[in-house]
Write a protein that holds these residues in place. Structure first.
Motif, PDB file in Angstrom:
ATOM      1  N   ASP A  86       0.829  -1.211   0.000  1.00  0.00           N
ATOM      2  CA  ASP A  86       0.000   0.000   0.000  1.00  0.00           C
ATOM      3  C   ASP A  86       0.861   1.257   0.000  1.00  0.00           C
ATOM      4  O   ASP A  86       0.608   2.201  -0.747  1.00  0.00           O
ATOM      5  N   ALA A  87       1.887   1.274   0.864  1.00  0.00           N
ATOM      6  CA  ALA A  87       2.666   2.503   1.076  1.00  0.00           C
ATOM      7  C   ALA A  87       3.412   2.950  -0.178  1.00  0.00           C
ATOM      8  O   ALA A  87       3.686   4.146  -0.339  1.00  0.00           O
ATOM      9  N   TYR A  88       3.729   2.017  -1.077  1.00  0.00           N
ATOM     10  CA  TYR A  88       4.418   2.362  -2.315  1.00  0.00           C
ATOM     11  C   TYR A  88       3.463   2.402  -3.513  1.00  0.00           C
ATOM     12  O   TYR A  88       3.901   2.550  -4.649  1.00  0.00           O
ATOM     13  N   SER A  89       2.186   2.280  -3.274  1.00  0.00           N
ATOM     14  CA  SER A  89       1.222   2.298  -4.385  1.00  0.00           C
ATOM     15  C   SER A  89       1.061   3.718  -4.925  1.00  0.00           C
ATOM     16  O   SER A  89       1.309   4.708  -4.230  1.00  0.00           O
ATOM     17  N   VAL A  90       0.640   3.822  -6.162  1.00  0.00           N
ATOM     18  CA  VAL A  90       0.462   5.133  -6.809  1.00  0.00           C
ATOM     19  C   VAL A  90      -0.518   5.996  -6.022  1.00  0.00           C
ATOM     20  O   VAL A  90      -0.268   7.184  -5.770  1.00  0.00           O
ATOM     21  N   ALA A  91      -1.628   5.413  -5.591  1.00  0.00           N
ATOM     22  CA  ALA A  91      -2.651   6.187  -4.871  1.00  0.00           C
ATOM     23  C   ALA A  91      -2.098   6.755  -3.571  1.00  0.00           C
ATOM     24  O   ALA A  91      -2.341   7.926  -3.235  1.00  0.00           O
ATOM     25  N   PHE A  92      -1.360   5.944  -2.829  1.00  0.00           N
ATOM     26  CA  PHE A  92      -0.777   6.367  -1.554  1.00  0.00           C
ATOM     27  C   PHE A  92       0.244   7.482  -1.789  1.00  0.00           C
ATOM     28  O   PHE A  92       0.223   8.521  -1.105  1.00  0.00           O
ATOM     29  N   LEU A  93       1.128   7.287  -2.754  1.00  0.00           N
ATOM     30  CA  LEU A  93       2.169   8.278  -3.045  1.00  0.00           C
ATOM     31  C   LEU A  93       1.579   9.577  -3.562  1.00  0.00           C
ATOM     32  O   LEU A  93       2.096  10.667  -3.265  1.00  0.00           O
ATOM     33  N   ASP A  94       0.488   9.503  -4.294  1.00  0.00           N
ATOM     34  CA  ASP A  94      -0.159  10.716  -4.799  1.00  0.00           C
ATOM     35  C   ASP A  94      -0.724  11.566  -3.662  1.00  0.00           C
ATOM     36  O   ASP A  94      -0.737  12.799  -3.746  1.00  0.00           O
ATOM     37  N   VAL A  95      -1.203  10.921  -2.600  1.00  0.00           N
ATOM     38  CA  VAL A  95      -1.671  11.679  -1.433  1.00  0.00           C
ATOM     39  C   VAL A  95      -0.499  12.454  -0.826  1.00  0.00           C
ATOM     40  O   VAL A  95      -0.619  13.646  -0.514  1.00  0.00           O
TER      41      VAL A  95
END
Length: 196
Positions: A86-95
């Motif tokens: 999760d922490a390296y996912s695109v959605a997480f990083l975009d936040v």
């Protein structure tokens, strides 16, 4: 108007690193100056913690509007529990990138700093992450372009990073002080038994 804090939770997060924020900000709401609202957000409706129990965040990421939040806090977690998925996912990083672009406070505990590094916002900035014996996490943070320092808590501009779970309360109190001032933070610390 209350300051809204988003606690962004990755699957595999370490519960104690999340609970420091819920407790400190909760004590502020009940016994301190108030004016803060902590909201838990995840990428999924049910999250598994590092130590084998589940948590239901109040909202999933698609249910919130980022512009409504003033602060982003992220607890760390364990590789073995799937934290980085999760922490390296695109959605997480975009936040993370959104809060950074808006110059809003971002506070992390332990390896959550690696998500900041992966997002690109720590290039040329001072930071730290997990420092345990034999840990490769600080080298990983340096590879993301951060200047890794030995201090247990580092603040560079609006970014706070820290070593390990033992720093959790201090990071939470830093966030509270930023939002409500030193006098109120000391009051809450006293009520919680951190000051005599």
């Amino acid at each position: 108007m209350a300051k809204k804090i988003m606690m962004l939770l990755a699957d595999g997060f370490e519960a104690v690193e999340a609970s420091v924020f819920t407790d400190v900000l909760g004590w502020n709401q009940m016994e301190g100056a108030g004016g803060t609202e902590l909201v838990t957000v995840g990428l999924r409706e049910k999250l598994r913690c590092t130590w084998n129990f589940t948590v239901l965040p109040e909202y999933t990421l698609d249910q919130v509007t980022l512009s409504e939040f003033d602060v982003l806090v992220i607890p760390g977690g364990f590789y073995e529990a799937g934290f980085y998925e999760d922490a390296y996912s695109v959605a997480f990083l975009d936040v993370i990138r959104y809060f950074y672009a808006q110059d809003k406070l971002i506070a992390t505990i332990c390896v959550a700093a690696l998500a900041l590094g992966k997002s690109g916002i720590l290039q040329g900035k001072q930071a730290t992450t997990y420092n345990g014996e034999g840990s490769v996490r600080q080298a990983q943070l340096q590879a993301f372009g951060a200047e890794v320092l030995p201090d247990p808590i580092i603040r560079d501009g609006n970014i706070i990073t820290s070593h390990n779970p033992s720093t959790g309360f201090d990071v939470a109190f830093l966030v509270l002080e930023e939002l409500t001032g030193r006098a109120n933070t000391n009051h809450v610390k006293t009520l919680m038994g951190f000051k005599k």
